[in-house]
Write a protein that holds these residues in place. Sequence first.
Motif, PDB file in Angstrom:
ATOM      1  N   HIS A 174      -6.284  -0.526  -4.929  1.00 37.46           N
ATOM      2  CA  HIS A 174      -5.516  -0.445  -6.175  1.00 37.46           C
ATOM      3  C   HIS A 174      -4.505  -1.588  -6.208  1.00 37.46           C
ATOM      4  O   HIS A 174      -3.496  -1.567  -5.503  1.00 37.46           O
ATOM      5  N   SER A 175      -4.821  -2.554  -7.018  1.00 43.15           N
ATOM      6  CA  SER A 175      -4.078  -3.802  -7.047  1.00 43.15           C
ATOM      7  C   SER A 175      -3.314  -3.931  -8.364  1.00 43.15           C
ATOM      8  O   SER A 175      -3.531  -3.169  -9.293  1.00 43.15           O
ATOM      9  N   GLU A 176      -2.453  -4.931  -8.418  1.00 47.30           N
ATOM     10  CA  GLU A 176      -1.684  -5.122  -9.647  1.00 47.30           C
ATOM     11  C   GLU A 176      -2.528  -5.746 -10.754  1.00 47.30           C
ATOM     12  O   GLU A 176      -2.224  -5.611 -11.926  1.00 47.30           O
ATOM     13  N   MET A 177      -3.561  -6.461 -10.335  1.00 53.81           N
ATOM     14  CA  MET A 177      -4.552  -6.954 -11.299  1.00 53.81           C
ATOM     15  C   MET A 177      -5.859  -7.076 -10.530  1.00 53.81           C
ATOM     16  O   MET A 177      -5.868  -6.990  -9.301  1.00 53.81           O
ATOM     17  N   PRO A 178      -6.976  -7.237 -11.236  1.00 52.38           N
ATOM     18  CA  PRO A 178      -8.255  -7.296 -10.498  1.00 52.38           C
ATOM     19  C   PRO A 178      -8.264  -8.468  -9.506  1.00 52.38           C
ATOM     20  O   PRO A 178      -7.768  -9.558  -9.806  1.00 52.38           O
ATOM     21  N   LYS A 181      -8.950 -12.393 -10.069  1.00 57.09           N
ATOM     22  CA  LYS A 181      -8.060 -13.287 -10.812  1.00 57.09           C
ATOM     23  C   LYS A 181      -7.525 -14.419  -9.926  1.00 57.09           C
ATOM     24  O   LYS A 181      -7.249 -14.221  -8.748  1.00 57.09           O
ATOM     25  N   TYR A 208      -0.672   1.091 -12.820  1.00 54.82           N
ATOM     26  CA  TYR A 208      -1.816   1.530 -13.613  1.00 54.82           C
ATOM     27  C   TYR A 208      -2.354   2.860 -13.127  1.00 54.82           C
ATOM     28  O   TYR A 208      -2.332   3.143 -11.927  1.00 54.82           O
ATOM     29  N   PRO A 209      -2.912   3.633 -14.056  1.00 55.41           N
ATOM     30  CA  PRO A 209      -3.568   4.875 -13.648  1.00 55.41           C
ATOM     31  C   PRO A 209      -4.702   4.580 -12.673  1.00 55.41           C
ATOM     32  O   PRO A 209      -5.337   3.521 -12.740  1.00 55.41           O
ATOM     33  N   THR A 210      -4.958   5.535 -11.801  1.00 54.57           N
ATOM     34  CA  THR A 210      -6.030   5.371 -10.824  1.00 54.57           C
ATOM     35  C   THR A 210      -7.398   5.626 -11.447  1.00 54.57           C
ATOM     36  O   THR A 210      -8.414   5.450 -10.788  1.00 54.57           O
ATOM     37  N   ALA A 229     -12.675   2.166  -8.413  1.00 57.27           N
ATOM     38  CA  ALA A 229     -11.812   0.997  -8.249  1.00 57.27           C
ATOM     39  C   ALA A 229     -12.534  -0.077  -7.422  1.00 57.27           C
ATOM     40  O   ALA A 229     -12.450  -1.272  -7.729  1.00 57.27           O
ATOM     41  N   GLN A 233     -13.485  -3.943  -8.489  1.00 53.56           N
ATOM     42  CA  GLN A 233     -13.115  -5.133  -7.714  1.00 53.56           C
ATOM     43  C   GLN A 233     -14.345  -6.015  -7.464  1.00 53.56           C
ATOM     44  O   GLN A 233     -14.252  -7.243  -7.529  1.00 53.56           O
TER      45      GLN A 233
END
Lengths: 364, 364
Positions: A174-178, A181, A208-210, A229, A233
């Motif tokens: 679970h990252s702040e953005m994919p 990027k 962000y929601p999981t 998730a 990724q």
Amino acid sequence: MDDAITLKSENFRNEARTGVIDCDVHNAVPSIQALFPYLEDRWRDYVVEHGIKSLEPNYYPRGTPLSARPGSELPNGHPPGSNLDVLRQQALDPWNVQYAILNCLYGVQMIHNEDWAAAMARAVNDWQNAEWLEKEPRLRASIVVASQNPEQAAEEIHRLGEHPGFVQVLLMVHSEMPYGKKHYWPIYEAAQQYGLPIGIHAGGVTGYPTMPVGWPSYYLEDYVSQSQAFQSQIVSLVSEGVFKKFPQLRVVLIESGFTWLPSLMWRFDKNWKGLRREVPWVNRLPSEIIKEHIRLTIQPLDESPKPEHLLETIEQIRSEDMLLFSTDYPHWHFDKNEEALPAKLPPRLEKKILSENARSVYRF
Amino acid sequence: MDDAITLKSENFRNEARTGVIDCDVHNAVPSIQALFPYLEDRWRDYVVEHGIKSLEPNYYPRGTPLSARPGSELPNGHPPGSNLDVLRQQALDPWNVQYAILNCLYGVQMIHNEDWAAAMARAVNDWQNAEWLEKEPRLRASIVVASQNPEQAAEEIHRLGEHPGFVQVLLMVHSEMPYGKKHYWPIYEAAQQYGLPIGIHAGGVTGYPTMPVGWPSYYLEDYVSQSQAFQSQIVSLVSEGVFKKFPQLRVVLIESGFTWLPSLMWRFDKNWKGLRREVPWVNRLPSEIIKEHIRLTIQPLDESPKPEHLLETIEQIRSEDMLLFSTDYPHWHFDKNEEALPAKLPPRLEKKILSENARSVYRF
């Protein structure tokens, strides 16, 4: 040794296998004070003055019997996985492992102060080196980085990249953005330079929601959805061209499950055929890129009650190189030793999963 | 008839099959003015005064050749799927369908004004009735609702619940919160009362990223990841106890893919065994609840290049009742007629998919 961890099957006796590599063992920081010798004064003072008790994540809440395998609790209240002797007895000896890779999930990725996060990551890595790698030759470790600031994370990789004990860079799914990027590319550039794969483990925290449809109510939903998730990724890493830019980079998905992989490859290939003009750097089938660059650990195993379904699924992946043995010690998902490895694997594939595949991904 | 939609295979001649039910055909609102006869004065004035041109969603951008099947474009600039005669020729006749279910994706769920959204949903439904259902006896339609306000959505279901032309309630997979949440239960209560399944279709808009790890860069990523949103909705519906509360309710996933289903059931069952005390109302295997209450349309089909893999996957679902035939007309995913149905299905299963399964879910 506790009954619950006694090896029951003839197949799982120590002498039955050699060269086993366990790609997911969790060592835990016993208390934040254990990191003090490895923290700069500034940050040690900061932790004390702010009354920070621990950054041990809540994925496996202490006191919940479910959260760890029976017998891994420690009498002094320290978290399961924080004592080397117990870990030797429970994780290294039963499988007669040649190497086990430590993935320390200490929550540096939940710190919003980037400098403090980077300092904690450095401390965790120095603690891992002194307390684990130097004491037990069967252990290797992942470099813990604070991905909040990829440049600082890359610095940490450069600091440790030539250390033979560190064999991977650890990120949380679970990252702040994919992760595809370009924001994260400094991490990949550094990892590739030292031949280190990127390990992406279940967990992590962001705003962000999981789930892609909002916040779930229950841990059950959260945990089942972790595999989605991981799927995202993979889609991001391939679509953004990470493996075009870093052709030697490998990514190991840890505690991801893998039975969802065939369906994802089919869906991704199909839609790439229609939409490839959008991502011209993806100039071959996504499934081919995935097979070359992605690896997955096998525990916890999301399998059918019918063993033949699992074998079909493994065959559908159409690669014998992708799966890596792991126990996920000491977490609850690894409830029985004999379940760590799928039953009835063809001997050649079993050998690849237990040993050879990891050997071709990690530098030992 | 255009070459691209000529049926090539002997198996796909009109006379080859009878009683076919196409569970996903898209009719499009040709222009917002087409809804004016069905809108109250207040909202007609509102649309005109605000210069609203259309709520046709952007999932399949006009002008993009990829977005619709060849030959479905209309010379007057109206969107594909907006002309009944063309739809008859291209969707109803080739498969000799007995019934086709219209899923109008007009974007009422993207309106933040709940009253306006409800008014637009009513207008779309009255337009569907007058312009489609009354003119073509093979057509049925889903009730379009504005799920922003579930109480108002339930009112719309009550208004149309006894109309024989409406056979389903339509939601979009990207929701403001997971569909299991009690917030949405008024919709399910009304749907169950009239024996209407809930159809959940790909698409939708919310403030949340379409991936659980943040916003993707490309439509390719977005589209591949839609199947993960469907997985989350299943997990939520089961975990929150929707099917315990509404034991007659069925949910049909539309344009979801289905090859991911076996893996999700295995993972969900496994983790439920460890965590079931959290959700005591889920008192049997999630996979059993899924098999009883969830149905999935088959197009677009995310399949392996090896046909036997698809058959294995269908067998792994361990139910012959779950899959429903659909063409997704006129969207690009349905690029060839002969791909709408998996090759080499056992005849009994093919019959169930083409006709019987839909008959047991929808009231015709």
